[in-house]
Design an enzyme around this catalytic site. Structure first.
Site, PDB file in Angstrom:
ATOM      1  N   PRO A   9       3.890  -7.472   4.748  1.00 28.44           N
ATOM      2  CA  PRO A   9       4.018  -7.297   3.742  1.00 28.44           C
ATOM      3  C   PRO A   9       4.426  -5.781   2.728  1.00 28.44           C
ATOM      4  O   PRO A   9       2.961  -5.283   2.929  1.00 28.44           O
ATOM      5  CB  PRO A   9       3.145  -8.694   3.124  1.00 28.44           C
ATOM      6  CG  PRO A   9       2.128  -8.722   3.874  1.00 28.44           C
ATOM      7  CD  PRO A   9       2.426  -8.652   5.066  1.00 28.44           C
ATOM      8  N   ASN A  10       5.448  -5.601   2.232  1.00 29.27           N
ATOM      9  CA  ASN A  10       5.159  -4.251   1.478  1.00 29.27           C
ATOM     10  C   ASN A  10       5.200  -3.099   1.854  1.00 29.27           C
ATOM     11  O   ASN A  10       5.560  -2.222   1.183  1.00 29.27           O
ATOM     12  CB  ASN A  10       4.283  -4.413  -0.107  1.00 29.27           C
ATOM     13  CG  ASN A  10       3.922  -6.062  -0.472  1.00 29.27           C
ATOM     14  OD1 ASN A  10       4.974  -5.922  -1.366  1.00 29.27           O
ATOM     15  ND2 ASN A  10       3.220  -6.340  -0.327  1.00 29.27           N
ATOM     16  N   ARG A  17       7.054   3.653  -3.398  1.00 26.54           N
ATOM     17  CA  ARG A  17       6.364   2.659  -4.809  1.00 26.54           C
ATOM     18  C   ARG A  17       4.932   4.046  -4.060  1.00 26.54           C
ATOM     19  O   ARG A  17       4.796   3.500  -3.412  1.00 26.54           O
ATOM     20  CB  ARG A  17       6.213   1.277  -4.435  1.00 26.54           C
ATOM     21  CG  ARG A  17       7.703   0.785  -5.001  1.00 26.54           C
ATOM     22  CD  ARG A  17       7.677   0.000  -6.568  1.00 26.54           C
ATOM     23  NE  ARG A  17       8.511  -0.810  -6.871  1.00 26.54           N
ATOM     24  CZ  ARG A  17      10.076  -0.342  -6.322  1.00 26.54           C
ATOM     25  NH1 ARG A  17      10.228   0.548  -6.340  1.00 26.54           N
ATOM     26  NH2 ARG A  17      10.623  -1.979  -6.438  1.00 26.54           N
ATOM     27  N   TYR A  22       0.002   5.633  -1.021  1.00 25.71           N
ATOM     28  CA  TYR A  22       0.441   5.527   0.739  1.00 25.71           C
ATOM     29  C   TYR A  22       1.502   6.886   0.953  1.00 25.71           C
ATOM     30  O   TYR A  22       2.023   7.176   2.310  1.00 25.71           O
ATOM     31  CB  TYR A  22       1.509   4.266   0.365  1.00 25.71           C
ATOM     32  CG  TYR A  22       0.281   3.317   0.636  1.00 25.71           C
ATOM     33  CD1 TYR A  22      -0.688   3.279   1.350  1.00 25.71           C
ATOM     34  CD2 TYR A  22       0.588   1.779  -0.659  1.00 25.71           C
ATOM     35  CE1 TYR A  22      -1.405   1.628   1.717  1.00 25.71           C
ATOM     36  CE2 TYR A  22      -0.682   1.245  -1.212  1.00 25.71           C
ATOM     37  CZ  TYR A  22      -1.371   1.216   0.219  1.00 25.71           C
ATOM     38  OH  TYR A  22      -2.027  -0.055   0.551  1.00 25.71           O
ATOM     39  N   ASN A  73       0.615  -3.561  12.166  1.00 26.41           N
ATOM     40  CA  ASN A  73      -0.225  -3.225  10.714  1.00 26.41           C
ATOM     41  C   ASN A  73       0.203  -4.254   9.664  1.00 26.41           C
ATOM     42  O   ASN A  73       1.502  -4.184   9.582  1.00 26.41           O
ATOM     43  CB  ASN A  73       0.288  -1.793  10.025  1.00 26.41           C
ATOM     44  CG  ASN A  73      -0.329  -1.550   8.912  1.00 26.41           C
ATOM     45  OD1 ASN A  73      -1.165  -2.043   8.039  1.00 26.41           O
ATOM     46  ND2 ASN A  73       0.099  -0.276   7.877  1.00 26.41           N
ATOM     47  N   ALA A  76      -1.422  -6.286   3.405  1.00 26.73           N
ATOM     48  CA  ALA A  76      -2.335  -7.516   2.833  1.00 26.73           C
ATOM     49  C   ALA A  76      -3.014  -8.675   4.052  1.00 26.73           C
ATOM     50  O   ALA A  76      -3.898  -9.523   3.833  1.00 26.73           O
ATOM     51  CB  ALA A  76      -1.341  -8.069   1.698  1.00 26.73           C
ATOM     52  N   GLU A  97      -4.930  -2.832  16.008  1.00 28.61           N
ATOM     53  CA  GLU A  97      -4.540  -3.031  14.795  1.00 28.61           C
ATOM     54  C   GLU A  97      -4.505  -2.069  14.179  1.00 28.61           C
ATOM     55  O   GLU A  97      -5.120  -0.604  14.297  1.00 28.61           O
ATOM     56  CB  GLU A  97      -5.982  -4.133  13.900  1.00 28.61           C
ATOM     57  CG  GLU A  97      -6.105  -3.642  12.413  1.00 28.61           C
ATOM     58  CD  GLU A  97      -7.150  -4.800  11.855  1.00 28.61           C
ATOM     59  OE1 GLU A  97      -8.047  -5.629  12.524  1.00 28.61           O
ATOM     60  OE2 GLU A  97      -7.631  -3.868  11.133  1.00 28.61           O
ATOM     61  N   HIS A  99      -3.589   1.370  10.373  1.00 25.79           N
ATOM     62  CA  HIS A  99      -3.724   1.062   8.620  1.00 25.79           C
ATOM     63  C   HIS A  99      -2.959   2.800   8.366  1.00 25.79           C
ATOM     64  O   HIS A  99      -4.290   3.388   9.074  1.00 25.79           O
ATOM     65  CB  HIS A  99      -5.221   0.875   8.262  1.00 25.79           C
ATOM     66  CG  HIS A  99      -5.219  -1.008   8.372  1.00 25.79           C
ATOM     67  ND1 HIS A  99      -4.243  -1.592   7.567  1.00 25.79           N
ATOM     68  CD2 HIS A  99      -6.312  -1.305   9.401  1.00 25.79           C
ATOM     69  CE1 HIS A  99      -5.116  -2.706   7.897  1.00 25.79           C
ATOM     70  NE2 HIS A  99      -6.193  -2.525   9.387  1.00 25.79           N
ATOM     71  N   ARG A 106     -12.101   1.939   0.905  1.00 26.02           N
ATOM     72  CA  ARG A 106     -11.391   1.549  -0.581  1.00 26.02           C
ATOM     73  C   ARG A 106     -12.064  -0.137  -0.987  1.00 26.02           C
ATOM     74  O   ARG A 106     -13.040  -0.345  -0.486  1.00 26.02           O
ATOM     75  CB  ARG A 106      -9.957   1.605  -0.036  1.00 26.02           C
ATOM     76  CG  ARG A 106      -9.428   1.939   0.533  1.00 26.02           C
ATOM     77  CD  ARG A 106      -7.378   1.482   1.028  1.00 26.02           C
ATOM     78  NE  ARG A 106      -6.705   0.896  -0.220  1.00 26.02           N
ATOM     79  CZ  ARG A 106      -5.139   1.116  -0.281  1.00 26.02           C
ATOM     80  NH1 ARG A 106      -5.204   0.723   0.733  1.00 26.02           N
ATOM     81  NH2 ARG A 106      -4.942   0.521  -1.046  1.00 26.02           N
TER      82      ARG A 106
HETATM   83  O1  CA2 Z   1      -2.917   1.379   4.747  1.00 21.66           O
HETATM   84  C1  CA2 Z   1      -2.911   0.367   5.183  1.00 21.66           C
HETATM   85  O2  CA2 Z   1      -1.624   0.249   6.050  1.00 21.66           O
HETATM   86  C2  CA2 Z   1      -2.251  -1.188   4.889  1.00 21.66           C
HETATM   87  O3  CA2 Z   1      -2.507  -1.933   6.228  1.00 21.66           O
HETATM   88  C3  CA2 Z   1      -1.164  -1.316   4.042  1.00 21.66           C
HETATM   89  C4  CA2 Z   1      -1.992  -2.596   3.113  1.00 21.66           C
HETATM   90  C5  CA2 Z   1      -3.119  -2.795   2.229  1.00 21.66           C
HETATM   91  O4  CA2 Z   1      -3.646  -4.264   2.029  1.00 21.66           O
HETATM   92  C6  CA2 Z   1      -4.144  -2.905   3.221  1.00 21.66           C
HETATM   93  O5  CA2 Z   1      -5.128  -3.063   3.047  1.00 21.66           O
HETATM   94  C7  CA2 Z   1      -4.047  -1.444   3.603  1.00 21.66           C
HETATM   95  C8  CA2 Z   1      -1.067  -2.970   1.672  1.00 21.66           C
HETATM   96  C9  CA2 Z   1       0.544  -2.162   2.000  1.00 21.66           C
HETATM   97  C10 CA2 Z   1       1.491  -2.222   1.551  1.00 21.66           C
HETATM   98  O6  CA2 Z   1       2.340  -0.855   0.802  1.00 21.66           O
HETATM   99  C11 CA2 Z   1       2.519  -0.237  -0.488  1.00 21.66           C
HETATM  100  C12 CA2 Z   1       3.677   0.576  -0.206  1.00 21.66           C
HETATM  101  C13 CA2 Z   1       4.002   1.374  -1.057  1.00 21.66           C
HETATM  102  C14 CA2 Z   1       4.220   0.942  -2.089  1.00 21.66           C
HETATM  103  C15 CA2 Z   1       2.610  -0.408  -2.171  1.00 21.66           C
HETATM  104  C16 CA2 Z   1       2.946  -1.446  -1.896  1.00 21.66           C
END
Ligand code: CA2
Length: 143
Positions: A9-10, A17, A22, A73, A76, A97, A99, A106
């Site tokens: 997700p996201n 964003r 990121y 990946n 969340a 896995e 990230h 974090r």
């Molecule tokens: O670091 C990573 O790759 C994560 O899997 C990214 C997830 C986070 O919940 C994990 O703890 C670590 C979040 C991905 C959301 O991506 C976004 C990208 C742009 C704007 C907002 C969120």
């Protein structure tokens, strides 16, 4: 050698964003980087994203017999995804896995992964290069 890249997700928002967390690279940019690395290994790639845990579970189930390795990946869902963990366990396709960020540097809630115990290994903290490193890791896992 066929590798299935799954994004949770996201991750479709990458580059649009929160660039401070990121970066500016988009998921499409990352897919291009992965395809270049995979081509060097003569490996085939499928690269998918879903915001829905059930869709990710279905893709993991369907990977059996079609893909040698899954690179996941789970975003969340890494920290909450019992259904994802059960799917990885049940299907038995070796899974890595990954990230973008170093989840251990974090918030505390990101330190625990429900899927890590059923994965071959974890790559975290190298930004888009976590995905490129995962191509190499997938080759090692298959060998
Ligand atoms: O670091 C990573 O790759 C994560 O899997 C990214 C997830 C986070 O919940 C994990 O703890 C670590 C979040 C991905 C959301 O991506 C976004 C990208 C742009 C704007 C907002 C969120």
């Amino acid at each position: 050698m066929n590798i299935l890249f799954l994004n949770g997700p996201n991750l479709n928002l990458l580059g649009q964003r929160e660039p401070s967390v990121y970066g500016h690279v988009t998921l499409a940019d990352i897919e291009t980087m992965v395809r270049e690395r995979a081509a060097a290994h003569k490996a085939g790639i499928d690269f998918r994203q879903s915001n829905i845990e059930g869709q990710l579970v279905t893709w993991i189930q369907d990977a059996k017999g079609k893909f040698d390795v899954i690179v996941l990946n789970a975003a969340a869902y890494t920290h909450t995804g019992v259904a994802l963990r059960d799917a990885i366990s049940a299907v038995g396709v070796p899974t890595i896995e990954i990230h973008l960020s170093n989840v251990h540097a974090r918030e505390e809630f990101r330190h625990n992964s429900l899927i890590a115990p059923v994965c071959k290994g974890v790559i975290a903290g190298f930004g888009a290069n976590s995905y490129v490193l995962a191509v190499d890791a997938a080759i090692i896992v298959k060998a």
